[in-house]
Design an enzyme around this catalytic site. Structure first.
Site, PDB file in Angstrom:
ATOM      1  N   ASN A 116    -102.109 -85.843  92.464  1.00 42.46           N
ATOM      2  CA  ASN A 116    -101.347 -85.330  91.336  1.00 42.46           C
ATOM      3  C   ASN A 116    -100.929 -86.507  90.453  1.00 42.46           C
ATOM      4  O   ASN A 116    -100.268 -87.430  90.914  1.00 42.46           O
ATOM      5  CB  ASN A 116    -100.125 -84.572  91.882  1.00 42.46           C
ATOM      6  CG  ASN A 116     -99.330 -83.867  90.816  1.00 42.46           C
ATOM      7  OD1 ASN A 116     -98.799 -84.501  89.914  1.00 42.46           O
ATOM      8  ND2 ASN A 116     -99.206 -82.555  90.939  1.00 42.46           N
ATOM      9  N   ASP A 169     -95.279 -86.215  99.716  1.00 46.46           N
ATOM     10  CA  ASP A 169     -95.876 -87.511 100.060  1.00 46.46           C
ATOM     11  C   ASP A 169     -96.356 -88.169  98.769  1.00 46.46           C
ATOM     12  O   ASP A 169     -97.540 -88.214  98.472  1.00 46.46           O
ATOM     13  CB  ASP A 169     -97.028 -87.305 101.050  1.00 46.46           C
ATOM     14  CG  ASP A 169     -97.537 -88.610 101.640  1.00 46.46           C
ATOM     15  OD1 ASP A 169     -96.929 -89.667 101.367  1.00 46.46           O
ATOM     16  OD2 ASP A 169     -98.551 -88.575 102.361  1.00 46.46           O
ATOM     17  N   SER A 197     -93.375 -81.114  85.145  1.00 48.70           N
ATOM     18  CA  SER A 197     -92.112 -81.512  85.774  1.00 48.70           C
ATOM     19  C   SER A 197     -91.003 -81.469  84.727  1.00 48.70           C
ATOM     20  O   SER A 197     -91.180 -81.965  83.616  1.00 48.70           O
ATOM     21  CB  SER A 197     -92.209 -82.927  86.341  1.00 48.70           C
ATOM     22  OG  SER A 197     -90.919 -83.405  86.663  1.00 48.70           O
ATOM     23  N   ASN A 228    -100.213 -83.168  86.125  1.00 48.25           N
ATOM     24  CA  ASN A 228     -98.841 -82.652  86.098  1.00 48.25           C
ATOM     25  C   ASN A 228     -98.217 -82.858  84.722  1.00 48.25           C
ATOM     26  O   ASN A 228     -97.840 -83.968  84.360  1.00 48.25           O
ATOM     27  CB  ASN A 228     -98.003 -83.354  87.172  1.00 48.25           C
ATOM     28  CG  ASN A 228     -96.615 -82.743  87.320  1.00 48.25           C
ATOM     29  OD1 ASN A 228     -96.225 -81.859  86.564  1.00 48.25           O
ATOM     30  ND2 ASN A 228     -95.869 -83.221  88.296  1.00 48.25           N
ATOM     31  N   SER A 274     -90.880 -76.621  99.752  1.00 44.01           N
ATOM     32  CA  SER A 274     -89.512 -76.291 100.178  1.00 44.01           C
ATOM     33  C   SER A 274     -89.515 -75.384 101.406  1.00 44.01           C
ATOM     34  O   SER A 274     -88.725 -75.578 102.337  1.00 44.01           O
ATOM     35  CB  SER A 274     -88.737 -75.628  99.037  1.00 44.01           C
ATOM     36  OG  SER A 274     -88.625 -76.510  97.941  1.00 44.01           O
ATOM     37  N   MET A 296     -85.908 -86.028  90.732  1.00 42.45           N
ATOM     38  CA  MET A 296     -86.408 -87.315  91.222  1.00 42.45           C
ATOM     39  C   MET A 296     -86.926 -88.193  90.085  1.00 42.45           C
ATOM     40  O   MET A 296     -86.637 -89.385  90.028  1.00 42.45           O
ATOM     41  CB  MET A 296     -87.517 -87.107  92.255  1.00 42.45           C
ATOM     42  CG  MET A 296     -87.118 -86.246  93.453  1.00 42.45           C
ATOM     43  SD  MET A 296     -85.754 -86.898  94.425  1.00 42.45           S
ATOM     44  CE  MET A 296     -86.528 -88.298  95.218  1.00 42.45           C
ATOM     45  N   ASN A 309     -84.149 -80.761  92.573  1.00 42.32           N
ATOM     46  CA  ASN A 309     -84.454 -82.195  92.501  1.00 42.32           C
ATOM     47  C   ASN A 309     -84.569 -82.640  91.053  1.00 42.32           C
ATOM     48  O   ASN A 309     -84.983 -81.886  90.180  1.00 42.32           O
ATOM     49  CB  ASN A 309     -85.742 -82.516  93.279  1.00 42.32           C
ATOM     50  CG  ASN A 309     -86.975 -82.474  92.405  1.00 42.32           C
ATOM     51  OD1 ASN A 309     -87.299 -83.433  91.699  1.00 42.32           O
ATOM     52  ND2 ASN A 309     -87.681 -81.346  92.428  1.00 42.32           N
TER      53      ASN A 309
END
Length: 341
Positions: free
Chosen positions: A139, A65, A175, A172, A319, A113, A111
């Site tokens: 986040n 989300d 990533s 974060n 996941s 993204m 992913n």
């Protein structure tokens, strides 16, 4: 039962289209009688973490989300907390599509993204609109076009804007889909970032009259000495928590599968043992001074308990939630209650 039917339909669709359909459906049914299709009442299993009391130890990991559109719906499913984001100061489209891939035989997802989101101001509006009283972590990340050397400013902008509405803030820097981002996990760049965030936290706590803890989310692709240095920096800068781990660039357990050669971060079942190993190493280095949320590849209650045994205080799923649905939340909470007796 309803989730199994919905999953069958969505697994016939393009993964990103299915994701967007799910978010849209949850957004439109939250706080309505239609939430009966996914809402569940769980027995309380309170957990103390970073000075906060969470109703149970199972959270939704960031990425599901991104814009905080379905906080109330995920709360109704029984999540003890919902981590929204990753959010950046300005809206950005993320990487080109396709950028989300299922590896169904391995119960995994890849992913790339690239922090697609509608920007921090939009997220703040959604945080204000949430009605359920859910514990919400936010986040935060940096925009793709912000140079890494100036990335700190993006985190500070996001932190200032979300601070009044967040239960905690997750930073974060792990990533794999934003160029250069993971370099912030090392050396002076890390110390500078953590020190600046702690100074900002002090200022915001005085301004708003409340203390919002901050946690650092790290990658699983780290050597033991790198984990040790991150732990030292967390302790030195008096960070409130750590989240271990993000997705991995390794492809252990999926080689030869359709989509396994796609670029991006791998999540799901194949990540489980690696992330648990990193949690154990991090916990050994932190020696109880900084608590940990364990995330990565949890597909069963046993997986979650393994992460708690490795040194985590709470867990998050993403996941595994895609592949198992809300029943996984209940399964973990029930197992935690038995373990805690």
């Amino acid at each position: 039962m309803f989730y199994k039917i919905a999953q069958k339909v969505m697994f016939q669709m393009d993964p990103e289209k299915a994701h967007n359909l799910a978010i849209g459906s949850l957004k439109s049914t939250a706080n309505s009688p239609l939430n009966c299709f996914y809402a569940q009442k769980l027995q309380a299993a309170p957990v103390e973490f970073m000075g906060l009391t969470f109703p149970n130890p199972v959270g939704l990991a960031a990425g599901m989300d991104k814009d905080g559109e379905c906080i109330d719906a995920f709360h109704a499913m029984g999540f003890g907390h919902v981590e929204v984001g990753t959010v950046t100061p300005r809206p950005q489209p993320g990487n080109d599509q396709p950028r989300l891939f299922r590896l169904k035989p391995a119960k995994a997802i890849i992913n790339r993204m690239g922090f697609n989101n509608k920007g921090v101001d939009n997220l703040v509006a959604n945080l204000k609109a949430a009605k359920s009283g859910a514990m919400v972590g936010v986040n935060i990340g940096k925009n793709k076009d912000t140079p890494v050397e100036q990335g700190k400013e993006d985190y500070l902008i996001c932190m200032e804007k979300v601070y009044p509405y967040a239960a905690y803030i997750a930073v974060n820097i792990s990533s794999p889909n934003t160029p250069g981002l993971r370099s912030l996990q090392y050396g002076d760049l890390l110390d500078d970032l953590l020190g600046s965030l702690k100074a900002k936290q002090k200022d915001l706590a005085e301004r708003h009259g409340k203390y919002v803890p901050i946690a650092l989310k790290i990658a699983p692709d780290l050597e033991p000495d790198e984990i040790e240095k991150i732990a030292e920096s967390l302790i030195r800068n008096e960070f409130d928590g750590a989240i271990a781990t993000n997705t991995t660039l390794t492809r252990d357990g999926v080689s030869g599968l359709v989509n396994s050669n796609e670029a991006g971060g791998l999540s799901g079942k194949p990540l489980n043992s690696l992330s648990t190993k990193v949690i154990k190493q991090l916990a050994d280095c932190l020696k109880g001074q900084v608590p940990i949320i364990g995330v990565g590849g949890i597909n069963s209650a046993a997986d979650a308990l393994d992460k708690l045994d490795a040194g985590a205080t709470m867990v998050q799923i993403y996941s595994g939630f895609i592949y198992r649905g809300p029943e996984l939340i209940k399964e973990i909470v029930d197992a935690y209650r038995v373990k805690s007796k």
